[in-house]
Design an enzyme around this catalytic site. Structure first.
Site, short mmCIF file in Angstrom:
data_model
loop_
_atom_site.label_atom_id
_atom_site.label_comp_id
_atom_site.label_asym_id
_atom_site.label_seq_id
_atom_site.Cartn_x
_atom_site.Cartn_y
_atom_site.Cartn_z
N GLY A 25 0.80 -1.21 0.00
CA GLY A 25 0.00 0.00 0.00
C GLY A 25 0.83 1.26 0.00
N LYS A 43 12.94 2.64 -1.75
CA LYS A 43 11.52 2.52 -1.45
C LYS A 43 10.79 3.71 -2.06
CE LYS A 43 10.32 1.01 2.60
NZ LYS A 43 9.42 -0.13 2.79
N ASP A 132 4.84 -1.67 14.38
CA ASP A 132 4.53 -2.65 13.33
C ASP A 132 5.52 -3.82 13.37
OD1 ASP A 132 3.24 -3.82 11.22
OD2 ASP A 132 4.20 -2.62 9.68
#
Length: 520
Positions: A25, A43, A132
């Protein structure tokens, strides 16, 4: 899986794309080479740019052997944002777990957890919560554990598969309080508990058909600890408490208990031919000790008292020797004039050694600890005032009769502005000057770090230098040159002596601990 850029393209100046690594996402991740040939991961951020950049910027300068390093934040000619980061070629923990469907051996799980705890504790020490943690974000490369994806935003995922492919919070590892928007270090302790559970059993404690179902189980159901090795049940029962206040206060405290269980088992590690076998307990304890200074076992109260008494006596002896030598060298043989330096050094060293020996909470940049030390510094200032011959403003002494100086008013300051602060050297500001000087000195520095058993080196010149810097900066608070000299020397000696008399355990088995992990 189709990526936007192919092999050989250069969307970002200075880097050549080699191949795609993953999508989610957030955008896409590529393996690339810099113009100098350095391997990096790029990234490309596509969504939630503002939120993600806020997290990335605060992590760009973090450096820890157990963290995937973020090198830079760049924008290409099309306005797209890229994160230049360390390329980790090793496997994620999720791949290792797939080879152990019934759970990892306890010693191997302990080493994975030690590396994870080292990285997370460092983040917490920098005021950052990962939020996370999951097996897909933890990697093994050349025997070293690397934790990644700590600088991006976190969102709820719809399924475990989605959570492993997107940079989002994964419901299988989410603490109950996240549903209320509560993000503090306790959510990482909970996630670490889920990961430890999964490493030991091969499955997560809560599963379901939807994110809502899994979250509800996190909120209402107790985990089934019957599948966990009995020695680890108390650890996971505490780490997975619904109430954050009942969990471990820090990831380091949890890592200490995990290492203790590994030590208790003491199973030998069998390595490939040509390697040396080591006890798993030694390896796990070494990894935890290297990353978490506060995870060492604390001796009993009587032993600690004896150790403290011995350290204080040795500190007092060294203070006497150094004070005598300074008197001989710089006071024309009048070593008795160094008596205030001796007493202040002894008392200051005793205060720091007591804090280092008896404070049981994790060693962090704690304001609670700083404030306690500041209180000790204030007490040391009162004693220093008395040692320098000033009358204290109590026991019937009025303000006009207090603060009678040991020196003449002409020696009161190095600059005319100090004459305004201390007219005739007889006012109460002298009293508060002493208290402020020593109080601020004990507040500004992390004195307890000088007495840590697992400090990086036995004696740090940098620590003494930092003490000298602050001791000099604050000298204007003291009334006269004689007092400034005494206080400055006493604090420098305290910094040096605390390090000399405090026990020190050097780092060992650095290479050995990697063998077991490399063959996971």
């Amino acid at each position: 899986m189709k990526f936007t850029y192919a092999n050989g393209q250069k969307p970002l100046d200075g880097f050549t794309i080699k191949h795609g690594i993953g999508k989610g996402g957030f955008g896409e991740v590529y393996f690339a080479l810099s113009e100098g040939g350095k391997e990096v991961a790029l990234k490309l951020i596509r969504t939630n740019l503002d939120v993600e950049l806020r997290g990335i910027r605060q992590c760009l300068n973090l450096k820890h052997p157990n963290l995937v390093h973020l090198y830079d934040l760049r924008t290409d000619k099309d306005g797209d944002t890229w994160v230049v980061m360390e390329y980790v070629s090793g496997e994620p923990m999720s791949a290792i777990l797939a080879r152990y469907p019934d759970g990892l051996p306890a010693d191997l799980a302990g080493q994975w957890f030690a590396g994870l705890a080292g990285a997370v504790h460092y983040l917490h020490d920098q005021g950052i919560v990962h939020r996370d943690l999951k097996p897909g974000n933890i990697f093994l490369e050349n025997g070293c554990i690397k934790v990644g994806d700590y600088g991006l935003c976190k969102f709820l995922a719809g399924s475990q598969h989605l959570g492993q492919t997107q940079s989002v919070g994964t419901v299988h590892y989410m603490a109950p309080e996240i549903s209320t928007g509560n993000y503090n270090r306790q959510v990482d302790v909970y996630a670490a508990g889920v990961i430890l559970y999964e490493m030991l059993t091969g499955r997560v404690p809560f599963d379901g058909e939807s994110a809502g179902e899994i979250l509800m189980k996190h909120l209402t159901e107790k985990p089934d600890l019957g599948k966990v090795p009995s020695d680890f049940v108390p650890i996971l029962d505490r780490a997975l408490c619904k109430n954050p206040a009942h969990r471990y206060s820090s990831i380091a405290e949890m890592a200490k208990d995990v290492a203790a269980e590994i030590n208790a088992q003491a199973a030998p590690v069998v390595l490939p031919v040509g390697k040396t076998a080591y006890a798993a307990s030694d390896l796990a304890a070494t990894v935890v000790a290297r990353k978490e200074p506060e995870t060492l076992a604390h001796p009993g109260s009587q032993q600690k008292s004896a150790q403290l008494a011995g350290a204080v006596l040795l500190a007092s002896f060294l203070a006497l020797v150094f004070s005598f030598l300074l008197g001989i060298l710089f006071k024309e043989g009048d070593w008795q004039s160094m008596a205030p330096v001796f007493f202040l050094t002894t008392l200051g060293s005793g205060a720091v050694l007591t804090i280092s020996r008896f404070w049981k909470t994790p060693v962090e940049d704690s304001w609670t600890r700083r404030l306690v030390l500041m209180g000790m510094g204030v007490g040391l200032g009162i004693i220093g005032l008395w040692l320098d011959g000033f009358q204290l403003p109590w026991f019937g002494n009025g303000p006009a009769d207090s603060m009678r100086p040991l020196v003449s008013p002409g020696e009161a300051s190095r600059h005319p502005v100090y004459g305004l602060l201390y007219p005739d050297n007889r006012t109460l500001p002298v009293f508060f000057g002493y208290l402020s000087y020593f109080g601020l000195m004990f507040l500004a520095l992390r004195w307890w770090k000088m007495g840590e058993e697992t400090r990086a080196q036995r004696f740090s010149v940098q620590a003494v230098g930092a003490t000298a810097f602050w001791a000099y900066v604050l000298l204007f608070l003291l009334p006269a040159a004689a007092q400034r000299q005494e206080a400055f020397l006493a604090l420098l000696l305290t910094s040096a002596i605390v390090q000399l008399v405090s026990p020190w355990t050097p780092k060992t088995l650095e290479r050995n601990k990697k063998f077991r992990l490399r063959y996971a």
